[in-house]
Write an enzyme that holds these catalytic residues in place. Sequence first.
Site, PDB file in Angstrom:
ATOM      1  N   PHE A   1      -1.519  15.669   4.987  1.00  6.94           N
ATOM      2  CA  PHE A   1      -1.927  15.580   2.849  1.00  6.94           C
ATOM      3  C   PHE A   1      -0.883  15.315   1.877  1.00  6.94           C
ATOM      4  CE2 PHE A   1      -3.349  14.602  -0.910  1.00  6.94           C
ATOM      5  CZ  PHE A   1      -5.042  13.153  -0.283  1.00  6.94           C
TER       6      PHE A   1
ATOM      7  N   GLU B   1       1.051  -0.788   0.094  1.00  7.70           N
ATOM      8  CA  GLU B   1       0.197   0.050  -0.293  1.00  7.70           C
ATOM      9  C   GLU B   1       0.945   1.195  -0.029  1.00  7.70           C
ATOM     10  OE1 GLU B   1      -2.561   2.072  -0.223  1.00  7.70           O
ATOM     11  OE2 GLU B   1      -4.098   1.038   0.734  1.00  7.70           O
TER      12      GLU B   1
HETATM   13  P1  IMP Z   1      -7.509   5.169   4.384  1.00  9.09           P
HETATM   14  O1  IMP Z   1      -8.635   4.329   4.349  1.00  9.09           O
HETATM   15  O2  IMP Z   1      -8.213   6.414   5.293  1.00  9.09           O
HETATM   16  O3  IMP Z   1      -6.178   4.244   5.421  1.00  9.09           O
HETATM   17  O4  IMP Z   1      -6.982   5.806   3.032  1.00  9.09           O
HETATM   18  C1  IMP Z   1      -6.769   5.008   2.109  1.00  9.09           C
HETATM   19  C2  IMP Z   1      -6.110   5.087   1.115  1.00  9.09           C
HETATM   20  O5  IMP Z   1      -6.682   6.842   0.788  1.00  9.09           O
HETATM   21  C3  IMP Z   1      -4.430   5.246   0.963  1.00  9.09           C
HETATM   22  O6  IMP Z   1      -4.946   4.351   0.337  1.00  9.09           O
HETATM   23  C4  IMP Z   1      -4.577   6.604  -0.467  1.00  9.09           C
HETATM   24  O7  IMP Z   1      -5.194   6.248  -1.659  1.00  9.09           O
HETATM   25  C5  IMP Z   1      -5.804   7.650  -0.033  1.00  9.09           C
HETATM   26  N1  IMP Z   1      -4.320   8.601   1.107  1.00  9.09           N
HETATM   27  C6  IMP Z   1      -4.968   9.135   2.133  1.00  9.09           C
HETATM   28  N2  IMP Z   1      -3.640   9.916   2.885  1.00  9.09           N
HETATM   29  C7  IMP Z   1      -3.590  10.243   1.652  1.00  9.09           C
HETATM   30  C8  IMP Z   1      -2.637  11.004   1.250  1.00  9.09           C
HETATM   31  O8  IMP Z   1      -1.605  12.105   2.458  1.00  9.09           O
HETATM   32  N3  IMP Z   1      -2.455  10.964  -0.027  1.00  9.09           N
HETATM   33  C9  IMP Z   1      -2.699  11.033  -0.904  1.00  9.09           C
HETATM   34  N4  IMP Z   1      -3.264   9.853  -0.872  1.00  9.09           N
HETATM   35  C10 IMP Z   1      -4.198   9.638   0.349  1.00  9.09           C
HETATM   36 MG    MG Z   2      -4.372   3.173  -1.778  1.00 10.17          MG
END
Ligand code: IMP
Ligand code: MG
Length: 172
Positions: free
Chosen positions: A149, A96
Amino acid sequence: MRVSECPLIPAASIAARVSALGMKLGGDYDGRRPLLLGVLKGASLFLADLARAMPIDLELDFVHARSYAGDRSTGSVALSRAEDMAVRGRDVIVVEDIIDTGRTAGALLERLRELGPASLALCALLDKPSRRVVEIEPDYTGFSIEDHFVVGYGLDYDGLHRNLPAIHVMEP
Ligand code: IMP
Ligand code: MG
């Protein structure tokens, strides 16, 4: 929003860390021919470098995981081509880009477990532990970062900046 001029993680630091992760994984999975399962699209660049840093026999595949409900990640994750993945009996390493709330990786691992892998591990380039909602911890982590971010090295903001060689913070 704009990309910070100064990188949060320079390309050389990423390269050094990915190389160390590859050696570690290579040692842990030697003789087991693991299946590296990259989560599209964000992990594609990381997986390409990580695979080349692992000096063992391995196989590659990709899965597309999309969290539903507009801009809210909900934990109901749609996987495409999950049926095609030959996961049963394999040592699977999910690769990931970033673990944020943990919803996407949590749902993906749960779904993969149903497919009967011999083992299942999670390798994330970046981890934002302060944002966690779902209790999940990567087995292998590149860098743990604060609640920013970030973009670059595969990570996007609205589809852009994946091609930046370093990791940058998006600033207002
Ligand atoms: P989660 O389900 O909240 O853990 O989000 C995971 C997904 O959100 C990641 O695989 C990314 O695609 C996206 N994401 C989360 N944080 C960021 C960031 O800081 N930059 C870019 N994509 C992010
Ligand atoms: Mg992702």
